[in-house]
Design a protein around this motif. Structure first.
Motif, PDB file in Angstrom:
ATOM      1  N   ARG A   1       0.842  -1.205   0.000  1.00 17.70           N
ATOM      2  CA  ARG A   1       0.000   0.000   0.000  1.00 17.70           C
ATOM      3  C   ARG A   1       0.873   1.249   0.000  1.00 17.70           C
ATOM      4  O   ARG A   1       0.523   2.251   0.596  1.00 17.70           O
ATOM      5  N   MET A   2       1.986   1.180  -0.701  1.00 17.41           N
ATOM      6  CA  MET A   2       2.989   2.242  -0.653  1.00 17.41           C
ATOM      7  C   MET A   2       2.955   3.146  -1.875  1.00 17.41           C
ATOM      8  O   MET A   2       3.780   4.048  -2.011  1.00 17.41           O
ATOM      9  N   GLY A   3       2.032   2.956  -2.774  1.00 19.99           N
ATOM     10  CA  GLY A   3       1.995   3.751  -3.984  1.00 19.99           C
ATOM     11  C   GLY A   3       1.841   5.237  -3.686  1.00 19.99           C
ATOM     12  O   GLY A   3       1.191   5.631  -2.711  1.00 19.99           O
ATOM     13  N   THR A   4       2.448   6.056  -4.537  1.00 16.98           N
ATOM     14  CA  THR A   4       2.339   7.514  -4.396  1.00 16.98           C
ATOM     15  C   THR A   4       1.550   8.139  -5.540  1.00 16.98           C
ATOM     16  O   THR A   4       1.565   9.361  -5.708  1.00 16.98           O
ATOM     17  N   ASP A   5       0.874   7.300  -6.340  1.00 11.39           N
ATOM     18  CA  ASP A   5       0.096   7.819  -7.465  1.00 11.39           C
ATOM     19  C   ASP A   5      -1.324   8.193  -7.044  1.00 11.39           C
ATOM     20  O   ASP A   5      -2.204   8.385  -7.878  1.00 11.39           O
ATOM     21  N   GLY A   6      -1.560   8.292  -5.742  1.00  9.59           N
ATOM     22  CA  GLY A   6      -2.855   8.669  -5.202  1.00  9.59           C
ATOM     23  C   GLY A   6      -2.723   8.838  -3.704  1.00  9.59           C
ATOM     24  O   GLY A   6      -1.627   8.756  -3.149  1.00  9.59           O
ATOM     25  N   PRO A   7      -3.840   9.073  -3.002  1.00 11.32           N
ATOM     26  CA  PRO A   7      -3.781   9.224  -1.542  1.00 11.32           C
ATOM     27  C   PRO A   7      -3.255   7.945  -0.894  1.00 11.32           C
ATOM     28  O   PRO A   7      -3.494   6.841  -1.371  1.00 11.32           O
ATOM     29  N   GLY A   8      -2.505   8.089   0.188  1.00  9.63           N
ATOM     30  CA  GLY A   8      -1.971   6.945   0.895  1.00  9.63           C
ATOM     31  C   GLY A   8      -0.869   7.380   1.831  1.00  9.63           C
ATOM     32  O   GLY A   8      -0.425   8.532   1.822  1.00  9.63           O
ATOM     33  N   PRO A   9      -0.393   6.452   2.667  1.00 11.36           N
ATOM     34  CA  PRO A   9       0.587   6.835   3.687  1.00 11.36           C
ATOM     35  C   PRO A   9       1.912   7.339   3.124  1.00 11.36           C
ATOM     36  O   PRO A   9       2.501   8.276   3.663  1.00 11.36           O
ATOM     37  N   MET A  10       2.397   6.739   2.000  1.00 13.82           N
ATOM     38  CA  MET A  10       3.679   7.191   1.481  1.00 13.82           C
ATOM     39  C   MET A  10       3.542   8.541   0.791  1.00 13.82           C
ATOM     40  O   MET A  10       4.469   9.366   0.842  1.00 13.82           O
ATOM     41  N   THR A  11       2.392   8.797   0.183  1.00 18.23           N
ATOM     42  CA  THR A  11       2.135  10.117  -0.390  1.00 18.23           C
ATOM     43  C   THR A  11       2.204  11.175   0.711  1.00 18.23           C
ATOM     44  O   THR A  11       2.800  12.245   0.535  1.00 18.23           O
ATOM     45  N   GLU A  12       1.611  10.877   1.853  1.00 23.04           N
ATOM     46  CA  GLU A  12       1.630  11.820   2.974  1.00 23.04           C
ATOM     47  C   GLU A  12       3.042  12.000   3.524  1.00 23.04           C
ATOM     48  O   GLU A  12       3.470  13.124   3.831  1.00 23.04           O
ATOM     49  N   ILE A  13       3.796  10.907   3.625  1.00 23.04           N
ATOM     50  CA  ILE A  13       5.161  10.988   4.145  1.00 23.04           C
ATOM     51  C   ILE A  13       6.050  11.819   3.224  1.00 23.04           C
ATOM     52  O   ILE A  13       6.854  12.646   3.682  1.00 23.04           O
ATOM     53  N   GLU A  14       5.909  11.631   1.917  1.00 24.47           N
ATOM     54  CA  GLU A  14       6.709  12.427   0.980  1.00 24.47           C
ATOM     55  C   GLU A  14       6.353  13.906   1.093  1.00 24.47           C
ATOM     56  O   GLU A  14       7.240  14.781   1.006  1.00 24.47           O
ATOM     57  N   ALA A  15       5.079  14.214   1.295  1.00 26.14           N
ATOM     58  CA  ALA A  15       4.674  15.619   1.463  1.00 26.14           C
ATOM     59  C   ALA A  15       5.275  16.197   2.740  1.00 26.14           C
ATOM     60  O   ALA A  15       5.707  17.362   2.769  1.00 26.14           O
ATOM     61  N   LEU A  16       5.314  15.414   3.804  1.00 17.66           N
ATOM     62  CA  LEU A  16       5.915  15.872   5.055  1.00 17.66           C
ATOM     63  C   LEU A  16       7.413  16.102   4.893  1.00 17.66           C
ATOM     64  O   LEU A  16       7.974  17.046   5.474  1.00 17.66           O
ATOM     65  N   ALA A  17       8.078  15.260   4.095  1.00 25.18           N
ATOM     66  CA  ALA A  17       9.508  15.439   3.844  1.00 25.18           C
ATOM     67  C   ALA A  17       9.764  16.755   3.121  1.00 25.18           C
ATOM     68  O   ALA A  17      10.689  17.513   3.474  1.00 25.18           O
ATOM     69  N   LEU A  18       8.951  17.053   2.120  1.00 30.55           N
ATOM     70  CA  LEU A  18       9.112  18.313   1.391  1.00 30.55           C
ATOM     71  C   LEU A  18       8.813  19.509   2.297  1.00 30.55           C
ATOM     72  O   LEU A  18       9.445  20.578   2.176  1.00 30.55           O
ATOM     73  N   ALA A  19       7.872  19.330   3.234  1.00 28.80           N
ATOM     74  CA  ALA A  19       7.567  20.407   4.176  1.00 28.80           C
ATOM     75  C   ALA A  19       8.760  20.680   5.090  1.00 28.80           C
ATOM     76  O   ALA A  19       9.040  21.839   5.438  1.00 28.80           O
ATOM     77  N   GLU A  20       9.476  19.616   5.465  1.00 30.21           N
ATOM     78  CA  GLU A  20      10.681  19.797   6.281  1.00 30.21           C
ATOM     79  C   GLU A  20      11.743  20.580   5.515  1.00 30.21           C
ATOM     80  O   GLU A  20      12.425  21.455   6.077  1.00 30.21           O
ATOM     81  N   GLU A  21      11.892  20.296   4.239  1.00 34.80           N
ATOM     82  CA  GLU A  21      12.842  21.056   3.424  1.00 34.80           C
ATOM     83  C   GLU A  21      12.452  22.535   3.375  1.00 34.80           C
ATOM     84  O   GLU A  21      13.315  23.424   3.461  1.00 34.80           O
ATOM     85  N   SER A  22      11.161  22.791   3.213  1.00 34.41           N
ATOM     86  CA  SER A  22      10.693  24.173   3.125  1.00 34.41           C
ATOM     87  C   SER A  22      10.916  24.925   4.434  1.00 34.41           C
ATOM     88  O   SER A  22      11.290  26.111   4.438  1.00 34.41           O
ATOM     89  N   LYS A  23      10.681  24.260   5.561  1.00 34.57           N
ATOM     90  CA  LYS A  23      10.919  24.892   6.860  1.00 34.57           C
ATOM     91  C   LYS A  23      12.375  25.307   6.992  1.00 34.57           C
ATOM     92  O   LYS A  23      12.692  26.420   7.437  1.00 34.57           O
ATOM     93  N   ALA A  24      13.263  24.394   6.600  1.00 30.76           N
ATOM     94  CA  ALA A  24      14.691  24.702   6.705  1.00 30.76           C
ATOM     95  C   ALA A  24      15.076  25.828   5.757  1.00 30.76           C
ATOM     96  O   ALA A  24      15.852  26.731   6.122  1.00 30.76           O
ATOM     97  N   ALA A  25      14.545  25.793   4.541  1.00 35.66           N
ATOM     98  CA  ALA A  25      14.874  26.825   3.559  1.00 35.66           C
ATOM     99  C   ALA A  25      14.442  28.200   4.050  1.00 35.66           C
ATOM    100  O   ALA A  25      15.107  29.212   3.773  1.00 35.66           O
TER     101      ALA A  25
END
Length: 496
Positions: free
Chosen positions: A200-224
């Motif tokens: 259930r790790m696909g990122t081509d739609g809603p799901g836990p890995m899609t959310e985790i990748e979005a959180l990772a990008l948010a961490e980059e933005s906070k640091a930037a």
């Protein structure tokens, strides 16, 4: 800028019955030198991304050994020793300003359980001050020593992995910044203490890995926002690589490792994302019906076109194209005329079909030949529908432009079902795989395939519905049924 490029890409399944030899690499990718590497220009794999980036950055490329094998069993140690030795000792790398490594991250040798760590630490010993950056598959298994030897790392963000080339370009952007700044980077590794199932790790739609990748990008933005240049990449590990290091987690690259505030922010980002991954871990737990139970419902009765996937023997998870579970269930399921089964890797069956000739009758045993732990061979009687040389080039969004050789193949018709039989193990994830065999995927009522999430890249919009079903196999959902020796059992609790 002169950039060195090397590649070691293989994902190892510890429960697949065959080891990977030199021939497996030669069949997929085994080349060296800048002239030879030109074959990858315009493709969607990492090497294609390297060429794209070099044109944009006006950089000179120096290619060392490029070695990639399709996922499968563990790699013969002598083969790994050769590949690693050729890269580490390559004299052409002496004059480069930085080194980019295209790695999978879940390779296992018959002796060395982390050959990527061996490769990178040996390169670091040879080049103590050279910036070295690597890209990885989402299912990598980075070790502390590997992270410590690198200056930067990127990981696929998409599953299906349609961003291989982009992942290489992001790694090279990090490397370029280090080279131009005359600096070294720092990679922080934080781990979750659990293996995340990939069903259930696909990122081509809603799901836990899609959310985790979005959180990772948010961490980059906070640091930037604070002027801190970090890159944050979650990884899921590969559940079927039986190594004591198999674990999910995060790699964070900090391009300002001498700045105490940047180091604290990078470490804090890693800790927060690991906490988020643990919080969402339950959403990854698969609940797959058995093949028998699902096919017994005959879901195609309402006219919908179905793709029914058998991930336990998915070649992209290291499956060998040999388990009989899905075929056994299909033969008694009253499938509609024109249904397709893809596939079995069985050169003997192909040879028998060639002898019978087009339209000839054949009696075959399929599945359970390499390893009968997952079911006994099945006897079928049919007629030969098609014979091919097994050659095609991918046109789908994943590994676009890569040439594929299945070896001689055959299509055998058994009642309403057309069964594809090949002479090598390759996932049926591209439209040309089926067109080669005279099959139009748009017209197949039910497709039964040894495949998983990558199948959706080309076929997510082709079928009305896609289901994954459980059968015994080397990549089954209930992973705790497999004989693990290295991964601590508590890390596998989500796979129960």
């Amino acid at each position: 800028m002169k950039i060195g490029v090397a590649r070691l890409w293989h994902e190892a399944n510890s429960f697949t019955p065959t080891n990977i030899g030199l021939g497996h690499f030669q069949a997929r990718e085994f080349t060296s030198g800048t002239a030879a590497a030109q074959v990858f220009r315009g493709t969607s794999v990492e090497t294609g991304g390297v060429f794209r980036w070099a044109e944009r950055a006006r950089a000179e490329l120096v290619f060392s050994r490029l070695a990639a094998s399709a996922p499968g069993g563990t790699v013969e140690q002598l083969v790994l020793d050769r590949i690693i030795g050729e890269i580490v000792e390559d004299p052409e790398l002496e004059a480069v300003d930085g080194l980019y490594l295209s790695l999978h991250g879940a390779c296992l040798g018959t002796e060395d359980l982390s050959p990527e760590t061996t490769l990178v630490t040996r390169l670091r010993a040879r080049f103590p001050e050279l910036p070295i950056v690597a890209s990885f598959d989402m299912h990598c298994i980075p070790t502390p020593d590997l992270a410590a030897a690198l200056d930067g790392a990127t990981i696929y963000r998409r599953y299906p992995h349609t961003d291989m080339a982009e992942t290489a370009e992001r790694a090279l952007d990090l490397l370029s910044a280090l080279v131009r700044g005359g600096a070294r980077g720092r990679v922080t590794l934080a781990r979750c203490g659990m293996v995340l199932p990939s069903f259930r790790m696909g990122t081509d739609g809603p799901g836990p890995m899609t959310e985790i990748e979005a959180l990772a990008l948010a961490e980059e933005s906070k640091a930037a926002a604070h002027g801190v240049p970090i890159s944050v990449y979650p990884f899921a590990s590969f559940a079927y690589a039986d190594s004591p290091e198999t674990d999910s987690g995060v790699l964070v690259t900090n391009l300002a490792p001498m700045d105490a505030d940047a180091c604290r922010m990078a470490d804090a980002s890693a800790r927060r994302l690991v906490s988020d991954m643990r919080r969402l871990s339950g959403d990854f737990v698969p609940d797959l019906p058995t093949a028998e139970a699902f096919l017994a419902t005959r879901p195609w009765r309402d006219g919908r076109r179905w793709a029914i996937l058998e991930p336990s023997d998915n070649p992209m998870s290291g499956g060998a194209g040999d388990t009989p579970g899905l075929l056994a269930a299909a033969l008694g399921a009253e499938l509609p005329e024109g249904s397709v089964f893809a596939f079995f890797d069985d050169p003997e069956a192909v040879a028998a079909a060639q002898i019978a000739g087009l339209g000839g009758a054949v009696s075959l045993t399929l599945g359970g030949k390499l390893d009968d732990r997952f079911g006994a061979p099945i006897r079928v009687d049919g007629t030969v529908d098609r014979l091919t040389d097994g050659q095609f080039a991918n046109t789908g969004p994943m590994e676009t432009g890569i040439s594929v050789s299945l070896g001689p193949t055959a299509v055998v018709r058994v009642g309403p079902l057309r069964i594809i039989v090949t002479s090598s193990c390759y996932s049926p994830n591209d439209p040309q795989y089926f067109h080669l065999h005279g099959i139009d995927p748009d017209r197949v009522p039910v497709l039964l395939a040894k495949a998983k999430n990558h199948f959706r890249a080309s076929f997510g919009d082709v079928f009305d519905a896609i289901a994954q079903v459980e059968t015994p196999g080397p990549a089954m959902a209930e992973a705790t049924r497999l004989p693990f020796r290295q991964i601590p059992r508590e890390r596998l609790e989500l796979s129960r």
